[in-house]
Scaffold this active site. Structure first.
Site, mmCIF file in Angstrom:
data_model
loop_
_atom_site.group_PDB
_atom_site.id
_atom_site.type_symbol
_atom_site.label_atom_id
_atom_site.label_comp_id
_atom_site.label_asym_id
_atom_site.label_seq_id
_atom_site.Cartn_x
_atom_site.Cartn_y
_atom_site.Cartn_z
ATOM 1 N N ASP A 201 0.803 -1.228 0.000
ATOM 2 C CA ASP A 201 0.000 0.000 0.000
ATOM 3 C C ASP A 201 0.831 1.272 0.000
ATOM 4 O O ASP A 201 0.412 2.309 0.528
ATOM 5 C CB ASP A 201 -0.963 0.015 1.209
ATOM 6 C CG ASP A 201 -1.857 -1.196 1.239
ATOM 7 O OD1 ASP A 201 -2.228 -1.674 0.157
ATOM 8 O OD2 ASP A 201 -2.182 -1.674 2.343
ATOM 9 N N LYS B 269 1.744 2.327 -5.043
ATOM 10 C CA LYS B 269 2.255 1.814 -6.324
ATOM 11 C C LYS B 269 1.290 2.130 -7.468
ATOM 12 O O LYS B 269 1.714 2.484 -8.564
ATOM 13 C CB LYS B 269 2.454 0.287 -6.235
ATOM 14 C CG LYS B 269 3.446 -0.131 -5.157
ATOM 15 C CD LYS B 269 3.517 -1.630 -5.013
ATOM 16 C CE LYS B 269 2.251 -2.275 -4.468
ATOM 17 N NZ LYS B 269 1.944 -1.948 -3.054
ATOM 18 N N GLY C 102 -4.641 -4.221 -3.747
ATOM 19 C CA GLY C 102 -5.635 -3.185 -4.027
ATOM 20 C C GLY C 102 -4.866 -1.935 -4.389
ATOM 21 O O GLY C 102 -4.208 -1.357 -3.529
ATOM 22 N N HIS C 103 -4.867 -1.593 -5.669
ATOM 23 C CA HIS C 103 -4.065 -0.453 -6.135
ATOM 24 C C HIS C 103 -5.009 0.670 -6.565
ATOM 25 O O HIS C 103 -5.859 0.475 -7.433
ATOM 26 C CB HIS C 103 -3.168 -0.879 -7.303
ATOM 27 C CG HIS C 103 -2.151 -1.921 -6.912
ATOM 28 N ND1 HIS C 103 -1.239 -2.443 -7.784
ATOM 29 C CD2 HIS C 103 -1.891 -2.504 -5.721
ATOM 30 C CE1 HIS C 103 -0.472 -3.318 -7.149
ATOM 31 N NE2 HIS C 103 -0.849 -3.381 -5.893
ATOM 32 N N THR C 104 -4.836 1.823 -5.936
ATOM 33 C CA THR C 104 -5.761 2.924 -6.183
ATOM 34 C C THR C 104 -5.235 3.857 -7.259
ATOM 35 O O THR C 104 -4.078 4.283 -7.207
ATOM 36 C CB THR C 104 -5.966 3.734 -4.886
ATOM 37 O OG1 THR C 104 -6.238 2.818 -3.818
ATOM 38 C CG2 THR C 104 -7.095 4.731 -5.025
ATOM 39 N N ARG D 172 1.352 -28.954 -7.093
ATOM 40 C CA ARG D 172 1.147 -29.382 -8.488
ATOM 41 C C ARG D 172 -0.050 -30.278 -8.778
ATOM 42 O O ARG D 172 -0.754 -30.061 -9.752
ATOM 43 C CB ARG D 172 2.432 -30.031 -9.067
ATOM 44 C CG ARG D 172 3.574 -29.049 -9.154
ATOM 45 C CD ARG D 172 4.901 -29.745 -9.097
ATOM 46 N NE ARG D 172 5.039 -30.405 -7.797
ATOM 47 C CZ ARG D 172 5.955 -31.316 -7.520
ATOM 48 N NH1 ARG D 172 6.790 -31.706 -8.446
ATOM 49 N NH2 ARG D 172 6.032 -31.832 -6.306
ATOM 50 N N GLN E 100 1.915 -5.967 -3.498
ATOM 51 C CA GLN E 100 2.367 -6.086 -2.102
ATOM 52 C C GLN E 100 3.656 -5.260 -1.895
ATOM 53 O O GLN E 100 3.905 -4.342 -2.654
ATOM 54 C CB GLN E 100 2.591 -7.546 -1.712
ATOM 55 C CG GLN E 100 1.334 -8.369 -1.518
ATOM 56 C CD GLN E 100 0.653 -8.782 -2.796
ATOM 57 O OE1 GLN E 100 1.258 -9.389 -3.651
ATOM 58 N NE2 GLN E 100 -0.623 -8.481 -2.940
ATOM 59 N N PRO F 49 -8.463 -1.101 9.153
ATOM 60 C CA PRO F 49 -7.578 0.013 9.489
ATOM 61 C C PRO F 49 -6.129 -0.431 9.399
ATOM 62 O O PRO F 49 -5.790 -1.534 9.833
ATOM 63 C CB PRO F 49 -7.946 0.367 10.937
ATOM 64 C CG PRO F 49 -8.774 -0.758 11.438
ATOM 65 C CD PRO F 49 -9.315 -1.515 10.264
ATOM 66 N N VAL G 43 2.159 14.324 -2.981
ATOM 67 C CA VAL G 43 1.614 15.288 -2.015
ATOM 68 C C VAL G 43 0.081 15.216 -1.985
ATOM 69 O O VAL G 43 -0.575 16.152 -1.540
ATOM 70 C CB VAL G 43 2.112 16.725 -2.302
ATOM 71 C CG1 VAL G 43 3.599 16.849 -1.986
ATOM 72 C CG2 VAL G 43 1.845 17.140 -3.751
HETATM 73 P P1 GDP Z 1 -0.882 0.449 -3.485
HETATM 74 O O1 GDP Z 1 -1.441 -0.841 -3.027
HETATM 75 O O2 GDP Z 1 0.598 0.546 -3.285
HETATM 76 O O3 GDP Z 1 -1.255 0.805 -4.894
HETATM 77 O O4 GDP Z 1 -1.521 1.563 -2.551
HETATM 78 P P2 GDP Z 1 -3.082 1.678 -2.121
HETATM 79 O O5 GDP Z 1 -3.847 2.191 -3.272
HETATM 80 O O6 GDP Z 1 -3.541 0.438 -1.475
HETATM 81 O O7 GDP Z 1 -2.968 2.741 -0.958
HETATM 82 C C1 GDP Z 1 -2.425 3.988 -1.172
HETATM 83 C C2 GDP Z 1 -3.478 5.046 -0.800
HETATM 84 O O8 GDP Z 1 -2.837 6.290 -0.716
HETATM 85 C C3 GDP Z 1 -4.553 5.208 -1.837
HETATM 86 O O9 GDP Z 1 -5.746 5.570 -1.194
HETATM 87 C C4 GDP Z 1 -4.051 6.354 -2.700
HETATM 88 O O10 GDP Z 1 -5.099 7.061 -3.339
HETATM 89 C C5 GDP Z 1 -3.372 7.197 -1.668
HETATM 90 N N1 GDP Z 1 -2.212 7.985 -2.120
HETATM 91 C C6 GDP Z 1 -1.236 7.642 -2.988
HETATM 92 N N2 GDP Z 1 -0.277 8.587 -2.995
HETATM 93 C C7 GDP Z 1 -0.641 9.529 -2.102
HETATM 94 C C8 GDP Z 1 -0.044 10.737 -1.630
HETATM 95 O O11 GDP Z 1 1.041 11.133 -2.026
HETATM 96 N N3 GDP Z 1 -0.743 11.437 -0.675
HETATM 97 C C9 GDP Z 1 -1.939 11.016 -0.191
HETATM 98 N N4 GDP Z 1 -2.534 11.759 0.741
HETATM 99 N N5 GDP Z 1 -2.529 9.900 -0.619
HETATM 100 C C10 GDP Z 1 -1.881 9.155 -1.543
HETATM 101 P P1 IMO Z 2 -0.937 -4.124 -2.265
HETATM 102 O O1 IMO Z 2 -0.515 -4.669 -3.614
HETATM 103 C C1 IMO Z 2 -0.909 -4.588 2.073
HETATM 104 C C2 IMO Z 2 -0.841 -8.677 3.626
HETATM 105 C C3 IMO Z 2 -2.083 -9.084 4.374
HETATM 106 C C4 IMO Z 2 -1.493 -10.065 5.364
HETATM 107 C C5 IMO Z 2 -0.423 -10.767 4.540
HETATM 108 C C6 IMO Z 2 -0.859 -12.085 3.948
HETATM 109 O O2 IMO Z 2 -2.241 -3.417 -2.296
HETATM 110 O O3 IMO Z 2 0.160 -3.337 -1.668
HETATM 111 P P2 IMO Z 2 -2.477 -12.734 1.938
HETATM 112 O O4 IMO Z 2 -3.905 -12.429 1.690
HETATM 113 O O5 IMO Z 2 -1.572 -12.210 0.864
HETATM 114 O O6 IMO Z 2 -2.205 -14.169 2.235
HETATM 115 O O7 IMO Z 2 -2.102 -11.946 3.301
HETATM 116 O O8 IMO Z 2 -0.080 -9.868 3.492
HETATM 117 N N1 IMO Z 2 -1.082 -8.150 2.261
HETATM 118 C C7 IMO Z 2 -1.062 -6.852 1.941
HETATM 119 N N2 IMO Z 2 -0.893 -5.779 2.722
HETATM 120 N N3 IMO Z 2 -1.048 -4.451 0.746
HETATM 121 C C8 IMO Z 2 -1.179 -5.528 -0.048
HETATM 122 O O9 IMO Z 2 -1.206 -5.454 -1.398
HETATM 123 C C9 IMO Z 2 -1.229 -6.808 0.557
HETATM 124 N N4 IMO Z 2 -1.377 -8.056 0.082
HETATM 125 C C10 IMO Z 2 -1.278 -8.877 1.141
HETATM 126 O O10 IMO Z 2 -2.689 -7.994 5.016
HETATM 127 O O11 IMO Z 2 -0.843 -9.371 6.405
HETATM 128 MG MG MG Z 3 -2.928 -1.569 -1.761
#
Ligand code: GDP
Ligand code: IMO
Ligand code: MG
Length: 424
Positions: free
Chosen positions: A12, A15, A39-41, A142, A224, A304, A414
């Protein structure tokens, strides 16, 4: 030019936002590991996309999107992802390729993930319950695995599913006293998956190599974070794939040698979802401030996120094992308003100062974060677009992280929007 974006923390990092930005100048974007646990936003104007299996570059209509071999695909999530984009007038027809060798996450994987976590009680890993571990376990084992290519031959798949389900039901009954699953139900669903997804299924390794030879630029999207890597992360509190940059080659079939640049994404602080050690965690009002201001709730599960200070020991480790060239530092804006900030520059373990991250959790459990304290800044910075316009303390904070990680920070986030980005 081929580039790979890798998370340097526990996921998170942001990316999705970085990949979406870099995809503007890429021909092909590749997801190569993990599954719908990701989960990539990506935020475009007022629309917020949460991508779980489709590459974050798929929002850009000129990109070709690849889901490569080592991704574990939940067809339901993928079909929903394709439909969500279509509802936003983004078509993937003719520009999505799914590896025939990618493994399929089926209902019994999610059931097994849930039953195992429930049975572990307080010792659970805290998985996303997306069936990731059980699906990768079947891949390694396998004998009971289903791959995307199997959806092409439904007759054979029907027979295969019968033997898999028979085996799974023995496990469910013996270990968990759980209801059996029904092979015909799974097969009926597979028929729908086949109808919707088989047109995209192909040999993605051949496609990628031909494309690279033909001069196309490829962007690899890590899922991840490096510290969740199965072999190099905080085992067992990890995911079931190689989520550091080491997984890119095996996952996609393209050797790291053919990638020109590895960009590491890190937050200006640290977050983690699920269980496991977290030396700089702030389970207090600081952590709550970051959670509220940074909206730190899981993109996939809504849980959270645990929040804490920037950990230069952990990030430097990810930089080292990943041969990371430069950093993207996200969420600098989230730290506005804190009087002072702490950066963990070393761990104290048994009275000794260490700067190399111990991935062994028994050692990590003994680690006490050694901090340096730096002044914060009051100003909101979400409208800043030039590094020199940042408050001086924010500039110093970024420069100090560069010193500690020994890598340049070339992109600074930012805010969550595409435009809320500083390039250096
Ligand atoms: P990912 O899994 O690495 O793609 O990240 P996620 O999407 O799970 O979580 C990143 C969160 O931070 C998302 O809600 C984005 O919209 C938000 N985000 C990304 N870059 C920034 C930033 O520079 N500032 C703020 N405030 N939010 C950001
Ligand atoms: P992105 O790509 C944050 C964490 C889970 C748990 C552990 C194992 O959005 O950054 P799993 O379901 O993979 O067997 O869970 O890994 N986890 C992540 N934490 N961002 C992720 O993906 C994650 N994918 C798995 O919360 O601790
Ligand atoms: Mg994520």
């Amino acid at each position: 030019m081929n580039t790979c974006v890798i998370g340097l923390q526990w996921g998170d990092e942001g990316k999705g936002k970085i990949v979406d930005i870099l995809a503007e100048n890429s021909d092909i974007v590749v997801r190569y590991s993990g599954g719908a646990n990701a989960g990539h936003t990506v935020i475009v104007g007022e629309v917020r996309f949460a991508l779980h299996l489709l590459p974050s570059g798929s929002i850009r209509p000129q990109t070709t999107c690849v889901i490569a071999n080592a991704v574990v695909i939940d067809p339901e999530v993928l079909i929903k992802g394709i439909e969500t984009l279509a509802q936003n007038d983004i078509s993937l027809n003719g520009r999505l390729l799914i590896s025939e060798n990618a493994h399929v996450v089926l209902d019994y994987h999610k059931k097994e993930d849930r039953l195992r976590e429930e049975s572990l009680g307080k010792n659970k890993i805290g998985t996303t319950i997306r069936g990731i571990g059980p699906c990768y376990a079947d891949k390694v084992g396998r004998s009971y695995a289903v791959r995307m290519g199997d959806l092409r031959d439904l007759e054979s798949l029907k027979t295969k599913l019968q033997s898999i389900v028979e085996y799974k039901n023995k496990v469910f009954s013996a270990l968990y006293d759980a209801e059996p699953i029904i092979a015909d139900d799974i097969f009926e669903k597979c028929k729908t998956y086949a109808e919707k997804l088989v047109p995209f299924v192909t040999d993605t390794t051949e496609f990628l190599h031909k494309s690279i030879s033909g001069g196309k630029s490829v962007l690899f999207e890590g899922a991840q974070g490096s510290l969740l890597d199965l072999d190099h992360g905080t085992f067992p509190y990890v995911t079931s794939s190689n989520s550091s940059s080491l997984g890119m080659s095996a996952g996609s079939g393209v050797p790291a040698k053919m990638v020109d640049k590895f960009i590491g994404a890190a937050k200006a602080y640290t977050t983690r979802v699920g269980g496991g050690p977290f030396p700089t965690e702030q389970d207090n009002e600081i952590g709550q401030y970051i959670r509220d201001k940074g909206n730190e709730y899981g993109t996939t599960t809504g849980r959270p996120r645990r929040c804490g200070w920037f950990d230069a020991v952990a990030v430097s480790y990810a930089v080292t094992i990943g041969a990371i060239d430069s950093l993207a530092l996200l969420h600098l804006d989230t730290l506005s308003g804190l009087k002072e900030l702490k950066i963990c520059r070393a761990y104290e373990i048994n009275g000794e100062e260490k700067t190399f991250f111990p991935a062994n959790i028994a050692k990590l459990a003994q680690a006490r974060a050694v901090y340096e304290t730096v002044p914060g800044w009051e100003e909101e910075i979400t409208d800043v677009r030039d590094f020199n316009d940042l408050p001086l303390n924010a500039q110093d904070y970024v420069c100090r992280i560069e010193e500690l990680t020994k890598r340049p920070i070339t992109i600074i986030g930012v805010g969550p929007k595409r435009t809320q980005t500083i390039f250096r």
